[in-house]
Motif scaffolding. Structure first.
Motif, PDB file in Angstrom:
ATOM      1  N   ASN A  86      -5.823  13.792  31.607  1.00  0.00           N
ATOM      2  CA  ASN A  86      -4.874  12.918  32.190  1.00  0.00           C
ATOM      3  C   ASN A  86      -4.793  11.710  31.297  1.00  0.00           C
ATOM      4  OD1 ASN A  86      -4.299  14.804  34.326  1.00  0.00           O
ATOM      5  ND2 ASN A  86      -5.803  13.927  35.804  1.00  0.00           N
ATOM      6  N   ALA A  87      -5.947  11.228  30.839  1.00  0.00           N
ATOM      7  CA  ALA A  87      -5.839  10.027  30.042  1.00  0.00           C
ATOM      8  C   ALA A  87      -4.967  10.280  28.862  1.00  0.00           C
ATOM      9  CB  ALA A  87      -7.293   9.542  29.654  1.00  0.00           C
ATOM     10  N   PHE A  88      -5.342  11.542  28.022  1.00  0.00           N
ATOM     11  CA  PHE A  88      -4.493  11.846  26.926  1.00  0.00           C
ATOM     12  C   PHE A  88      -2.932  12.143  27.155  1.00  0.00           C
ATOM     13  CE2 PHE A  88      -2.755  15.480  24.460  1.00  0.00           C
ATOM     14  CZ  PHE A  88      -2.313  14.675  23.552  1.00  0.00           C
ATOM     15  N   SER A  89      -2.801  12.698  28.249  1.00  0.00           N
ATOM     16  CA  SER A  89      -1.214  12.894  28.758  1.00  0.00           C
ATOM     17  C   SER A  89      -0.627  11.607  28.835  1.00  0.00           C
ATOM     18  CB  SER A  89      -1.187  14.115  29.822  1.00  0.00           C
ATOM     19  OG  SER A  89      -1.818  13.640  30.742  1.00  0.00           O
ATOM     20  N   ASP A  90      -1.137  10.519  29.508  1.00  0.00           N
ATOM     21  CA  ASP A  90      -0.637   9.254  29.963  1.00  0.00           C
ATOM     22  C   ASP A  90      -0.360   8.233  28.556  1.00  0.00           C
ATOM     23  OD1 ASP A  90      -0.621  10.308  32.402  1.00  0.00           O
ATOM     24  OD2 ASP A  90      -2.219   9.228  32.962  1.00  0.00           O
ATOM     25  N   ALA A  91      -0.805   8.759  27.331  1.00  0.00           N
ATOM     26  CA  ALA A  91      -0.947   7.776  26.195  1.00  0.00           C
ATOM     27  C   ALA A  91       0.693   7.680  25.835  1.00  0.00           C
ATOM     28  CB  ALA A  91      -1.546   8.590  25.219  1.00  0.00           C
ATOM     29  N   PRO A  92       1.193   6.289  25.831  1.00  0.00           N
ATOM     30  CA  PRO A  92       2.491   5.754  25.550  1.00  0.00           C
ATOM     31  C   PRO A  92       2.517   6.121  24.003  1.00  0.00           C
ATOM     32  CG  PRO A  92       1.172   3.939  25.966  1.00  0.00           C
ATOM     33  CD  PRO A  92       0.335   5.072  26.293  1.00  0.00           C
ATOM     34  N   PHE A  93       3.728   6.694  23.806  1.00  0.00           N
ATOM     35  CA  PHE A  93       4.235   6.576  22.382  1.00  0.00           C
ATOM     36  C   PHE A  93       5.788   5.952  22.318  1.00  0.00           C
ATOM     37  CE2 PHE A  93       0.892   9.771  21.887  1.00  0.00           C
ATOM     38  CZ  PHE A  93       0.808   9.792  20.608  1.00  0.00           C
ATOM     39  N   LEU A  94       5.535   4.679  22.543  1.00  0.00           N
ATOM     40  CA  LEU A  94       6.772   3.724  22.650  1.00  0.00           C
ATOM     41  C   LEU A  94       7.042   2.895  21.545  1.00  0.00           C
ATOM     42  CD1 LEU A  94       6.271   2.882  26.326  1.00  0.00           C
ATOM     43  CD2 LEU A  94       7.844   4.679  25.610  1.00  0.00           C
ATOM     44  N   GLY A  95       6.162   2.818  20.539  1.00  0.00           N
ATOM     45  CA  GLY A  95       5.904   1.917  19.768  1.00  0.00           C
ATOM     46  C   GLY A  95       6.900   1.858  18.356  1.00  0.00           C
ATOM     47  N   GLU A 114      -4.597   2.055  23.823  1.00  0.00           N
ATOM     48  CA  GLU A 114      -5.032   1.531  25.118  1.00  0.00           C
ATOM     49  C   GLU A 114      -3.920   0.394  25.983  1.00  0.00           C
ATOM     50  OE1 GLU A 114      -9.316  -1.307  25.664  1.00  0.00           O
ATOM     51  OE2 GLU A 114      -8.027  -1.656  23.755  1.00  0.00           O
ATOM     52  N   TYR A 115      -4.153   0.748  27.118  1.00  0.00           N
ATOM     53  CA  TYR A 115      -2.664   0.173  27.846  1.00  0.00           C
ATOM     54  C   TYR A 115      -3.089  -0.162  29.156  1.00  0.00           C
ATOM     55  CZ  TYR A 115      -2.375   4.562  29.799  1.00  0.00           C
ATOM     56  OH  TYR A 115      -2.638   6.114  30.389  1.00  0.00           O
ATOM     57  N   VAL A 116      -2.038  -0.953  29.853  1.00  0.00           N
ATOM     58  CA  VAL A 116      -2.718  -1.311  31.385  1.00  0.00           C
ATOM     59  C   VAL A 116      -1.526  -0.912  32.283  1.00  0.00           C
ATOM     60  CG1 VAL A 116      -2.507  -3.558  32.761  1.00  0.00           C
ATOM     61  CG2 VAL A 116      -3.825  -3.522  30.392  1.00  0.00           C
ATOM     62  N   ASP A 153      -8.067   3.483  28.620  1.00  0.00           N
ATOM     63  CA  ASP A 153      -7.991   3.842  27.261  1.00  0.00           C
ATOM     64  C   ASP A 153      -8.183   5.387  26.899  1.00  0.00           C
ATOM     65  OD1 ASP A 153      -8.987   3.978  24.468  1.00  0.00           O
ATOM     66  OD2 ASP A 153     -10.687   3.015  24.600  1.00  0.00           O
ATOM     67  N   THR A 154      -6.977   5.927  26.134  1.00  0.00           N
ATOM     68  CA  THR A 154      -6.854   7.435  26.002  1.00  0.00           C
ATOM     69  C   THR A 154      -7.937   7.891  25.027  1.00  0.00           C
ATOM     70  OG1 THR A 154      -5.192   6.969  24.245  1.00  0.00           O
ATOM     71  CG2 THR A 154      -4.482   7.242  26.452  1.00  0.00           C
ATOM     72  N   LEU A 155      -8.747   7.082  24.410  1.00  0.00           N
ATOM     73  CA  LEU A 155      -9.635   7.198  23.285  1.00  0.00           C
ATOM     74  C   LEU A 155     -10.982   7.174  24.074  1.00  0.00           C
ATOM     75  CD1 LEU A 155      -8.325   5.630  20.163  1.00  0.00           C
ATOM     76  CD2 LEU A 155      -7.598   7.723  21.049  1.00  0.00           C
ATOM     77  N   ILE A 156     -11.443   8.391  24.737  1.00  0.00           N
ATOM     78  CA  ILE A 156     -12.694   8.218  25.522  1.00  0.00           C
ATOM     79  C   ILE A 156     -13.852   9.185  24.608  1.00  0.00           C
ATOM     80  CG2 ILE A 156     -11.660   7.727  27.545  1.00  0.00           C
ATOM     81  CD1 ILE A 156     -11.945  10.709  28.216  1.00  0.00           C
ATOM     82  N   THR A 201     -15.787   6.448  17.354  1.00  0.00           N
ATOM     83  CA  THR A 201     -16.486   5.175  16.769  1.00  0.00           C
ATOM     84  C   THR A 201     -15.561   4.828  15.643  1.00  0.00           C
ATOM     85  OG1 THR A 201     -18.548   6.056  17.381  1.00  0.00           O
ATOM     86  CG2 THR A 201     -18.323   4.141  15.906  1.00  0.00           C
ATOM     87  N   GLU A 202     -15.063   5.843  14.891  1.00  0.00           N
ATOM     88  CA  GLU A 202     -14.150   5.007  13.574  1.00  0.00           C
ATOM     89  C   GLU A 202     -12.769   4.907  14.305  1.00  0.00           C
ATOM     90  OE1 GLU A 202     -12.945   6.121   9.172  1.00  0.00           O
ATOM     91  OE2 GLU A 202     -15.136   6.688  10.163  1.00  0.00           O
ATOM     92  N   ALA A 203     -12.303   5.753  15.186  1.00  0.00           N
ATOM     93  CA  ALA A 203     -10.889   5.324  15.764  1.00  0.00           C
ATOM     94  C   ALA A 203     -10.957   3.941  16.431  1.00  0.00           C
ATOM     95  CB  ALA A 203     -10.519   6.638  16.638  1.00  0.00           C
ATOM     96  N   ARG A 204     -11.851   3.741  17.485  1.00  0.00           N
ATOM     97  CA  ARG A 204     -11.917   2.483  17.930  1.00  0.00           C
ATOM     98  C   ARG A 204     -12.041   1.142  17.000  1.00  0.00           C
ATOM     99  NH1 ARG A 204     -15.211   3.487  23.612  1.00  0.00           N
ATOM    100  NH2 ARG A 204     -13.451   4.604  24.691  1.00  0.00           N
ATOM    101  N   GLU A 205     -12.597   1.574  16.006  1.00  0.00           N
ATOM    102  CA  GLU A 205     -12.944   0.392  15.033  1.00  0.00           C
ATOM    103  C   GLU A 205     -11.509   0.089  14.219  1.00  0.00           C
ATOM    104  OE1 GLU A 205     -15.979   1.551  12.188  1.00  0.00           O
ATOM    105  OE2 GLU A 205     -17.583   1.079  13.574  1.00  0.00           O
ATOM    106  N   LEU A 206     -10.794   1.352  13.909  1.00  0.00           N
ATOM    107  CA  LEU A 206      -9.563   1.364  13.409  1.00  0.00           C
ATOM    108  C   LEU A 206      -8.494   0.330  14.205  1.00  0.00           C
ATOM    109  CD1 LEU A 206      -7.743   1.867  11.126  1.00  0.00           C
ATOM    110  CD2 LEU A 206      -7.139   3.947  11.867  1.00  0.00           C
TER     111      LEU A 206
END
Length: 195
Positions: free
Chosen positions: A6-15, A26-28, A35-38, A67-72
């Motif tokens: 569910n977290a992944f499927s809600d990830a917004p691709f609006l940018g 990561e959104y509100v 956070d879709t990156l869990i 870890t690397e994705a969150r750092e990036l």
């Protein structure tokens, strides 16, 4: 094959930009941060949805990807803010991903076309290799002459970023169907409220 959660499927691709979409992982919603990156698997799922990774199974996901994705992502947020405010920041994380993840280019012979071609091989066995396209998109964005059109959504409770590629460059919200409508309804109600 990885299943979406569910977290992944809600990830917004609006940018309208890969790096901004990654920041927006990561959104509100209704005041609650998501956070879709869990875990490593969810990062791989996000990369597949972004078109950066073909189907991959759990055994092929490199350890340390989360870890690397969150750092990036954190570094990308800092770089975008710094570029908007014209201030220097530490670029070590971005430059590390760019260096370690750089795809390998090779000259090869194409037997079908009977000519040489350049083949590009992405390193899908390391976190940096998988995240390299995001770092590349970020540096292209912040060095672009169109960077001035990068904006944060004007909704008071939204943290999403977007690249305003509209003709008039007057886009105010990450999405008209979500934040835009909410803000317009709120403004209408405030105008109609008896004073």
């Amino acid at each position: 094959m990885l299943d979406s959660d569910n977290a992944f499927s809600d990830a917004p691709f609006l940018g309208d930009n890969l790096a901004l979409d990654f920041i927006n992982s990561e959104y509100v919603v209704e005041g609650k941060r998501h956070d879709t990156l869990i875990d490593d698997r969810s990062v791989a799922s996000w990369l597949m949805r972004a078109g950066l990774l073909s189907d991959i199974n759990d055994r092929q996901v490199p350890d340390g990807l989360l870890t690397e994705a969150r750092e990036l992502r954190d570094a990308a947020k800092i770089v975008v803010n710094a570029a908007i405010n014209s201030v220097p920041v530490d670029l070590a994380v971005i430059n590390r991903v760019l260096e370690l993840g750089r795809p390998v280019r090779k000259l090869e012979w194409d037997g079908d076309l009977q000519q040489f071609r350049i083949a590009v091989y992405q390193n899908a066995t390391s976190p940096s290799g998988l995240l390299w396209p995001i770092a590349e998109a970020l540096i292209n964005l912040v060095t672009s002459d169109k960077f001035e059109f990068v904006r944060q959504c004007e909704a008071h409770d939204c943290i999403l970023w977007f690249h305003d590629l509209s003709k008039s460059h007057r886009r105010r919200w990450c999405s008209m169907t979500t934040c835009g409508n909410r803000m317009k309804v709120a403004a209408f109600r405030a105008r109609k409220k008896p004073g």
